[in-house]
Design a protein around this motif. Structure first.
Motif, PDB file in Angstrom:
ATOM      1  N   ALA A   1       0.667  -1.378   0.141  1.00 15.90           N
ATOM      2  CA  ALA A   1      -0.025   0.114  -0.341  1.00 15.90           C
ATOM      3  C   ALA A   1       0.543   1.022   0.138  1.00 15.90           C
ATOM      4  O   ALA A   1       0.696   2.253  -0.759  1.00 15.90           O
ATOM      5  N   PHE A   2       2.171   1.493   0.575  1.00 13.36           N
ATOM      6  CA  PHE A   2       2.768   2.575   0.978  1.00 13.36           C
ATOM      7  C   PHE A   2       2.812   3.152  -0.633  1.00 13.36           C
ATOM      8  O   PHE A   2       2.839   3.417  -1.158  1.00 13.36           O
TER       9      PHE A   2
ATOM     10  N   PRO B   1       5.749   7.765  -6.333  1.00 20.33           N
ATOM     11  CA  PRO B   1       5.959   8.310  -7.479  1.00 20.33           C
ATOM     12  C   PRO B   1       6.888   6.907  -8.454  1.00 20.33           C
ATOM     13  O   PRO B   1       7.149   6.434  -8.361  1.00 20.33           O
ATOM     14  N   GLY B   2       6.086   6.658  -9.895  1.00 22.34           N
ATOM     15  CA  GLY B   2       6.610   5.876 -10.717  1.00 22.34           C
ATOM     16  C   GLY B   2       6.061   4.795 -10.757  1.00 22.34           C
ATOM     17  O   GLY B   2       6.495   3.263 -10.740  1.00 22.34           O
TER      18      GLY B   2
ATOM     19  N   LEU C   1       6.819 -14.742  -3.706  1.00 25.79           N
ATOM     20  CA  LEU C   1       8.083 -14.152  -4.503  1.00 25.79           C
ATOM     21  C   LEU C   1       7.078 -12.892  -5.200  1.00 25.79           C
ATOM     22  O   LEU C   1       5.405 -13.156  -4.729  1.00 25.79           O
ATOM     23  N   ASN C   2       7.805 -11.818  -5.115  1.00 20.39           N
ATOM     24  CA  ASN C   2       7.209 -10.681  -4.831  1.00 20.39           C
ATOM     25  C   ASN C   2       6.987  -9.877  -6.418  1.00 20.39           C
ATOM     26  O   ASN C   2       8.458  -9.738  -6.447  1.00 20.39           O
ATOM     27  N   TYR C   3       6.474  -9.606  -6.722  1.00 20.19           N
ATOM     28  CA  TYR C   3       7.317  -8.824  -7.825  1.00 20.19           C
ATOM     29  C   TYR C   3       6.613  -7.313  -8.491  1.00 20.19           C
ATOM     30  O   TYR C   3       5.518  -6.736  -7.892  1.00 20.19           O
ATOM     31  N   ALA C   4       7.711  -6.284  -8.384  1.00 19.35           N
ATOM     32  CA  ALA C   4       6.852  -4.446  -8.660  1.00 19.35           C
ATOM     33  C   ALA C   4       7.111  -4.141  -9.718  1.00 19.35           C
ATOM     34  O   ALA C   4       8.314  -4.683 -10.939  1.00 19.35           O
TER      35      ALA C   4
ATOM     36  N   THR D   1      14.134   2.665 -12.593  1.00 22.70           N
ATOM     37  CA  THR D   1      15.558   2.236 -10.618  1.00 22.70           C
ATOM     38  C   THR D   1      15.248   3.552 -10.144  1.00 22.70           C
ATOM     39  O   THR D   1      14.904   3.419  -8.889  1.00 22.70           O
ATOM     40  N   ALA D   2      15.371   4.795 -10.902  1.00 25.39           N
ATOM     41  CA  ALA D   2      15.519   6.151  -9.403  1.00 25.39           C
ATOM     42  C   ALA D   2      14.129   6.343  -8.721  1.00 25.39           C
ATOM     43  O   ALA D   2      14.237   6.070  -8.163  1.00 25.39           O
ATOM     44  N   HIS D   3      12.670   5.715  -9.437  1.00 23.67           N
ATOM     45  CA  HIS D   3      11.268   5.652  -8.700  1.00 23.67           C
ATOM     46  C   HIS D   3      11.431   4.229  -7.258  1.00 23.67           C
ATOM     47  O   HIS D   3      11.749   5.275  -6.787  1.00 23.67           O
ATOM     48  N   LEU D   4      12.197   3.381  -7.890  1.00 21.08           N
ATOM     49  CA  LEU D   4      12.853   2.517  -6.333  1.00 21.08           C
ATOM     50  C   LEU D   4      13.706   2.585  -5.853  1.00 21.08           C
ATOM     51  O   LEU D   4      12.971   2.525  -4.890  1.00 21.08           O
ATOM     52  N   ARG D   5      14.290   3.355  -5.973  1.00 23.97           N
ATOM     53  CA  ARG D   5      15.704   4.111  -5.078  1.00 23.97           C
ATOM     54  C   ARG D   5      14.588   4.514  -3.889  1.00 23.97           C
ATOM     55  O   ARG D   5      14.648   4.644  -3.363  1.00 23.97           O
ATOM     56  N   ALA D   6      14.381   6.046  -4.876  1.00 24.78           N
ATOM     57  CA  ALA D   6      13.671   6.512  -3.846  1.00 24.78           C
ATOM     58  C   ALA D   6      12.592   5.988  -2.664  1.00 24.78           C
ATOM     59  O   ALA D   6      12.971   6.460  -1.432  1.00 24.78           O
ATOM     60  N   ALA D   7      11.648   4.856  -3.394  1.00 25.15           N
ATOM     61  CA  ALA D   7      10.660   4.411  -2.841  1.00 25.15           C
ATOM     62  C   ALA D   7      11.981   3.750  -1.563  1.00 25.15           C
ATOM     63  O   ALA D   7      11.361   3.418  -0.787  1.00 25.15           O
ATOM     64  N   PHE D   8      12.040   2.893  -2.098  1.00 31.04           N
ATOM     65  CA  PHE D   8      13.140   1.983  -1.038  1.00 31.04           C
ATOM     66  C   PHE D   8      13.154   3.067   0.285  1.00 31.04           C
ATOM     67  O   PHE D   8      14.719   2.242   0.603  1.00 31.04           O
ATOM     68  N   THR D   9      14.382   3.702   0.074  1.00 38.84           N
ATOM     69  CA  THR D   9      15.493   4.893   0.867  1.00 38.84           C
ATOM     70  C   THR D   9      13.915   5.748   1.915  1.00 38.84           C
ATOM     71  O   THR D   9      14.451   6.612   2.545  1.00 38.84           O
ATOM     72  N   HIS D  10      12.888   5.518   0.983  1.00 44.82           N
ATOM     73  CA  HIS D  10      12.331   6.862   1.850  1.00 44.82           C
ATOM     74  C   HIS D  10      12.047   6.436   3.399  1.00 44.82           C
ATOM     75  O   HIS D  10      12.082   5.052   3.750  1.00 44.82           O
ATOM     76  N   PRO D  11      12.060   6.981   4.388  1.00 43.88           N
ATOM     77  CA  PRO D  11      12.044   7.028   5.390  1.00 43.88           C
ATOM     78  C   PRO D  11      10.873   5.966   6.137  1.00 43.88           C
ATOM     79  O   PRO D  11      11.563   5.579   7.297  1.00 43.88           O
ATOM     80  N   GLU D  12      10.062   6.300   5.400  1.00 39.31           N
ATOM     81  CA  GLU D  12       8.575   5.829   6.372  1.00 39.31           C
ATOM     82  C   GLU D  12       8.931   4.280   5.920  1.00 39.31           C
ATOM     83  O   GLU D  12       8.328   3.195   6.464  1.00 39.31           O
ATOM     84  N   PHE D  13       8.860   3.327   5.228  1.00 37.67           N
ATOM     85  CA  PHE D  13       9.742   2.421   4.470  1.00 37.67           C
ATOM     86  C   PHE D  13      10.938   1.977   5.231  1.00 37.67           C
ATOM     87  O   PHE D  13      11.016   0.895   5.436  1.00 37.67           O
ATOM     88  N   ARG D  14      11.400   3.069   5.011  1.00 40.75           N
ATOM     89  CA  ARG D  14      12.420   1.886   5.840  1.00 40.75           C
ATOM     90  C   ARG D  14      12.396   1.894   7.571  1.00 40.75           C
ATOM     91  O   ARG D  14      12.894   0.676   7.571  1.00 40.75           O
ATOM     92  N   SER D  15      11.833   2.306   8.449  1.00 46.75           N
ATOM     93  CA  SER D  15      11.370   2.269   9.190  1.00 46.75           C
ATOM     94  C   SER D  15      10.350   1.344   8.801  1.00 46.75           C
ATOM     95  O   SER D  15      10.325   0.381  10.376  1.00 46.75           O
ATOM     96  N   LYS D  16       9.697   0.706   8.222  1.00 50.95           N
ATOM     97  CA  LYS D  16       8.682  -0.571   8.724  1.00 50.95           C
ATOM     98  C   LYS D  16       9.549  -2.028   8.080  1.00 50.95           C
ATOM     99  O   LYS D  16       9.495  -3.239   9.220  1.00 50.95           O
ATOM    100  N   ILE D  17      10.794  -1.469   7.973  1.00 45.75           N
ATOM    101  CA  ILE D  17      11.051  -2.544   7.576  1.00 45.75           C
ATOM    102  C   ILE D  17      11.762  -3.594   9.241  1.00 45.75           C
ATOM    103  O   ILE D  17      11.729  -5.136   9.023  1.00 45.75           O
ATOM    104  N   SER D  18      11.923  -3.227  10.016  1.00 45.79           N
ATOM    105  CA  SER D  18      11.928  -3.681  11.910  1.00 45.79           C
ATOM    106  C   SER D  18      10.472  -4.768  11.808  1.00 45.79           C
ATOM    107  O   SER D  18      10.640  -5.427  13.038  1.00 45.79           O
ATOM    108  N   ALA D  19       9.515  -3.827  11.377  1.00 43.70           N
ATOM    109  CA  ALA D  19       8.175  -5.647  12.056  1.00 43.70           C
ATOM    110  C   ALA D  19       8.486  -6.970  11.295  1.00 43.70           C
ATOM    111  O   ALA D  19       7.908  -7.016  11.463  1.00 43.70           O
ATOM    112  N   TYR D  20       8.946  -6.487   9.970  1.00 51.45           N
ATOM    113  CA  TYR D  20       9.258  -8.116  10.002  1.00 51.45           C
ATOM    114  C   TYR D  20      10.439  -8.668  10.579  1.00 51.45           C
ATOM    115  O   TYR D  20      10.450  -8.630  11.867  1.00 51.45           O
TER     116      TYR D  20
END
Length: 96
Positions: A23-24, A29-30, A47-50, A55-74
């Motif tokens: 959902a995030f 963008p992108g 397997l998840n694919y998106a 690549t720049a859009h993907l990189r921006a989403a993966f480095t977004h602080p909100e997404f980075r903070s979600k990783i600890s929930a796994y």
């Protein structure tokens, strides 16, 4: 009938945060599309694919602080193996 067993029985996919992450990503963008697949049979593999505009859009989403903070929930048993791919044209079969 096959028995489906999650990698971590205490944390099956239905309880995991993939839905929230997807959902995030959909709001970024992108973003174009995503799809989650579950392996057939007894395999606990998902397997998840998106698809992203770039690549720049993907990189921006993966480095977004909100997404980075979600990783600890796994759960600690979760293993992610991200990899980038590009479409390949095969004449008479598919387009890139």
């Amino acid at each position: 009938m096959a028995h489906l067993r999650p990698l971590d029985p205490n944390f099956p996919i239905e309880r995991q945060v993939w839905r929230d992450d997807a959902a995030f990503m959909k709001r970024q963008p992108g973003f174009i599309a995503t799809q989650l697949h579950r392996a057939i049979g007894d395999s606990p593999t998902y397997l998840n694919y998106a698809v992203w505009e770039s690549t720049a859009h993907l990189r921006a989403a993966f480095t977004h602080p909100e997404f980075r903070s979600k990783i600890s929930a796994y759960p600690s048993s979760a293993v992610a193996s991200p990899h980038l791919f590009e479409k390949v044209a095969v004449p008479g079969i598919c387009v890139a």
